[in-house]
Design a protein around this motif. Structure first.
Motif, PDB file in Angstrom:
ATOM      1  N   GLN A 174       0.853  -1.186   0.000  1.00  0.00           N
ATOM      2  CA  GLN A 174       0.000   0.000   0.000  1.00  0.00           C
ATOM      3  C   GLN A 174       0.895   1.244   0.000  1.00  0.00           C
ATOM      4  OE1 GLN A 174      -3.481   0.081  -0.189  1.00  0.00           O
ATOM      5  NE2 GLN A 174      -3.053  -2.069  -0.691  1.00  0.00           N
ATOM      6  N   PRO A 175       0.529   2.295  -0.731  1.00  0.00           N
ATOM      7  CA  PRO A 175       1.337   3.518  -0.704  1.00  0.00           C
ATOM      8  C   PRO A 175       1.463   4.065   0.716  1.00  0.00           C
ATOM      9  CG  PRO A 175      -0.233   3.586  -2.519  1.00  0.00           C
ATOM     10  CD  PRO A 175      -0.599   2.393  -1.684  1.00  0.00           C
ATOM     11  N   GLY A 176       2.620   4.585   1.022  1.00  0.00           N
ATOM     12  CA  GLY A 176       2.893   5.123   2.354  1.00  0.00           C
ATOM     13  C   GLY A 176       4.218   4.625   2.885  1.00  0.00           C
ATOM     14  N   THR A 177       4.453   4.855   4.155  1.00  0.00           N
ATOM     15  CA  THR A 177       5.701   4.438   4.791  1.00  0.00           C
ATOM     16  C   THR A 177       5.809   2.922   4.848  1.00  0.00           C
ATOM     17  OG1 THR A 177       5.675   6.427   6.167  1.00  0.00           O
ATOM     18  CG2 THR A 177       7.102   4.626   6.877  1.00  0.00           C
ATOM     19  N   ALA A 178       6.999   2.410   4.588  1.00  0.00           N
ATOM     20  CA  ALA A 178       7.273   0.976   4.746  1.00  0.00           C
ATOM     21  C   ALA A 178       8.353   0.812   5.823  1.00  0.00           C
ATOM     22  CB  ALA A 178       7.735   0.353   3.436  1.00  0.00           C
ATOM     23  N   TRP A 179       8.100  -0.074   6.767  1.00  0.00           N
ATOM     24  CA  TRP A 179       9.039  -0.362   7.868  1.00  0.00           C
ATOM     25  C   TRP A 179       9.652  -1.730   7.584  1.00  0.00           C
ATOM     26  CZ3 TRP A 179       9.387   3.119  12.101  1.00  0.00           C
ATOM     27  CH2 TRP A 179      10.287   2.737  13.103  1.00  0.00           C
ATOM     28  N   VAL A 180      10.949  -1.762   7.342  1.00  0.00           N
ATOM     29  CA  VAL A 180      11.637  -3.004   6.964  1.00  0.00           C
ATOM     30  C   VAL A 180      12.484  -3.482   8.139  1.00  0.00           C
ATOM     31  CG1 VAL A 180      13.168  -4.114   5.309  1.00  0.00           C
ATOM     32  CG2 VAL A 180      11.696  -2.218   4.568  1.00  0.00           C
ATOM     33  N   ILE A 181      12.226  -4.683   8.603  1.00  0.00           N
ATOM     34  CA  ILE A 181      12.918  -5.236   9.766  1.00  0.00           C
ATOM     35  C   ILE A 181      13.876  -6.334   9.321  1.00  0.00           C
ATOM     36  CG2 ILE A 181      12.632  -6.469  11.959  1.00  0.00           C
ATOM     37  CD1 ILE A 181       9.837  -5.245  12.157  1.00  0.00           C
ATOM     38  N   TYR A 182      15.154  -6.182   9.681  1.00  0.00           N
ATOM     39  CA  TYR A 182      16.125  -7.253   9.490  1.00  0.00           C
ATOM     40  C   TYR A 182      16.041  -8.153  10.726  1.00  0.00           C
ATOM     41  CZ  TYR A 182      18.176  -4.434   5.717  1.00  0.00           C
ATOM     42  OH  TYR A 182      18.393  -3.716   4.566  1.00  0.00           O
ATOM     43  N   ALA A 183      15.381  -9.287  10.586  1.00  0.00           N
ATOM     44  CA  ALA A 183      15.175 -10.192  11.708  1.00  0.00           C
ATOM     45  C   ALA A 183      16.244 -11.275  11.696  1.00  0.00           C
ATOM     46  CB  ALA A 183      13.791 -10.821  11.645  1.00  0.00           C
ATOM     47  N   PRO A 184      16.898 -11.532  12.827  1.00  0.00           N
ATOM     48  CA  PRO A 184      17.876 -12.621  12.852  1.00  0.00           C
ATOM     49  C   PRO A 184      17.205 -13.958  12.625  1.00  0.00           C
ATOM     50  CG  PRO A 184      17.484 -11.751  15.055  1.00  0.00           C
ATOM     51  CD  PRO A 184      16.778 -10.832  14.121  1.00  0.00           C
ATOM     52  N   GLU A 185      17.989 -14.925  12.181  1.00  0.00           N
ATOM     53  CA  GLU A 185      17.435 -16.252  11.872  1.00  0.00           C
ATOM     54  C   GLU A 185      16.855 -16.930  13.110  1.00  0.00           C
ATOM     55  OE1 GLU A 185      20.313 -17.627   8.181  1.00  0.00           O
ATOM     56  OE2 GLU A 185      21.113 -17.715  10.237  1.00  0.00           O
ATOM     57  N   THR A 186      17.283 -16.494  14.301  1.00  0.00           N
ATOM     58  CA  THR A 186      16.767 -17.075  15.543  1.00  0.00           C
ATOM     59  C   THR A 186      15.478 -16.404  16.009  1.00  0.00           C
ATOM     60  OG1 THR A 186      18.258 -15.588  16.713  1.00  0.00           O
ATOM     61  CG2 THR A 186      19.032 -17.840  16.357  1.00  0.00           C
ATOM     62  N   ALA A 187      15.017 -15.382  15.306  1.00  0.00           N
ATOM     63  CA  ALA A 187      13.793 -14.671  15.715  1.00  0.00           C
ATOM     64  C   ALA A 187      12.556 -15.477  15.376  1.00  0.00           C
ATOM     65  CB  ALA A 187      13.736 -13.308  15.036  1.00  0.00           C
ATOM     66  N   ARG A 188      11.505 -15.273  16.150  1.00  0.00           N
ATOM     67  CA  ARG A 188      10.195 -15.878  15.878  1.00  0.00           C
ATOM     68  C   ARG A 188       9.283 -14.800  15.298  1.00  0.00           C
ATOM     69  NH1 ARG A 188      11.135 -17.312  21.021  1.00  0.00           N
ATOM     70  NH2 ARG A 188       9.326 -16.119  21.749  1.00  0.00           N
ATOM     71  N   VAL A 189       8.775 -15.043  14.101  1.00  0.00           N
ATOM     72  CA  VAL A 189       7.905 -14.086  13.419  1.00  0.00           C
ATOM     73  C   VAL A 189       6.534 -14.737  13.253  1.00  0.00           C
ATOM     74  CG1 VAL A 189       7.568 -12.680  11.363  1.00  0.00           C
ATOM     75  CG2 VAL A 189       9.897 -13.154  12.185  1.00  0.00           C
ATOM     76  N   ASN A 190       5.512 -14.104  13.797  1.00  0.00           N
ATOM     77  CA  ASN A 190       4.159 -14.680  13.745  1.00  0.00           C
ATOM     78  C   ASN A 190       3.154 -13.638  13.274  1.00  0.00           C
ATOM     79  OD1 ASN A 190       4.591 -17.404  14.893  1.00  0.00           O
ATOM     80  ND2 ASN A 190       5.205 -16.256  16.724  1.00  0.00           N
TER      81      ASN A 190
END
Length: 330
Positions: free
Chosen positions: A312-328
């Motif tokens: 969607q147009p607007g701000t984009a927040w890009v997170i570099y997550a370590p491989e050990t992180a849990r993303v849900n």
């Protein structure tokens, strides 16, 4: 008589015809009265079509769309109240040492009167924004990092060199823009943006209202979708930020050993390479993959169908997550 009478008869016939033409008799079927239309009514000018900003996808003036980007690294802890993040087109987040975050805030379509707290330059900044050709405002950095910045050919300024660009110790993006050398170019777009009604991805899209990223040694970061504003909201330090999209790129982290000016070790995200990704934008989510071969190449985020995701147009927040992180995503 003959010639005279014939001529007289002809004149009478002509007069009768002329007189008849002036009578108010009914017009034959299908005839219309001609009316002078006068001057044509002025037509309204069509609404000008504004170009999209290269990084946010929102319509902006031509002069704004073509200007150079400004980048400011920001250091955030749980006790920090960062400012100026709302005006950024892109924010890249690295999980740094001591439970802190290192943010790379990119400004192109809007300016921020104050951005801070301004941080030192780090490899993640250089490797992330090289493709954007920006002007960078930073506080300095270890000798090795400064060498990398110089080798990348990215111009910038520090408070020691351009005090006027850092009023009250915080960066002004407008002042940094004025300090930049002439000839700066607009940044390369890094994301595709969706038109109205366009889905986030060609396939694999699911509804989403909550995203969590739990990286070891850091508090769990929670983003919640706000339907009223069509944005994702999260807490960064003591500040609540709103963004159109959150892009989580899972990547390897390495330990960076710094020797000058003082020895220390700190984590650093590996920006180049490829990996898995999770994207939320609008009320939708998709699992994707990412690939960035080098510094001056865009990081492509690809959906399961092999197409670029469309934010969607607007701000984009890009997170570099370590491989050990849990993303849900919920």
């Amino acid at each position: 008589m003959n010639r005279r009478r014939a001529l007289g008869a002809t004149v009478v016939a002509v007069l009768v015809a002329v007189a008849g033409a002036g009578c108010t008799e009914g017009q034959p079927p299908g005839a219309t009265n001609l009316v002078d239309p006068g001057s044509p009514a002025p037509q309204p000018n069509p609404t000008p079509i504004l170009p999209p900003a290269p990084l946010s996808g929102k319509p902006v003036a031509e002069t704004v769309a073509s200007r150079q980007a400004v980048v400011v690294p920001v250091r955030v802890t749980a006790r920090t109240t960062p400012v100026g993040l709302a005006e950024a087109d892109l924010v890249y987040q690295e999980f740094a040492e001591s439970e802190s975050l290192h943010l790379t805030a990119v400004y192109q379509s809007q300016d921020a009167a104050r951005v801070g707290p301004v941080a030192e330059i780090r490899p993640v900044d250089i490797r992330t924004v090289g493709v954007l050709h920006p002007f960078i405002g930073y506080t300095g950095g270890p000798t090795g990092f400064l060498d990398q910045l110089a080798a990348a050919g990215l111009p910038g300024a520090t408070p020691a060199r351009r005090k006027a660009a850092f009023p009250s110790g915080q960066a002004s993006t407008a002042a940094l823009r004025q300090a930049a050398p002439t000839g700066g170019v607009a940044p390369t777009p890094v994301f595709d943006h969706a038109d109205s009604g366009t889905p986030l991805a060609s396939q694999g899209v699911t509804p989403a209202s909550r995203l969590t990223v739990a990286a070891p040694g850091h508090p769990t970061q929670t983003w919640t979708y706000d339907a009223a504003s069509s944005t994702w909201r999260g807490k960064i330090g003591k500040t609540t930020v709103s963004t159109a999209s959150v892009v989580v790129l899972t990547t390897e982290y390495r330990t960076l050993n710094v020797r000058k000016p003082s020895p220390r070790s700190l984590p650093g995200a590996k920006v180049y390479g490829s990996g898995t990704a999770v994207v939320v934008s609008g009320p939708s989510s998709v699992s994707a993959t990412w690939r960035k071969p080098g510094q001056r190449l865009v990081c492509n985020v690809i959906d399961p169908g092999g197409y670029q995701v469309r934010l969607q147009p607007g701000t984009a927040w890009v997170i570099y997550a370590p491989e050990t992180a849990r993303v849900n995503v919920a």
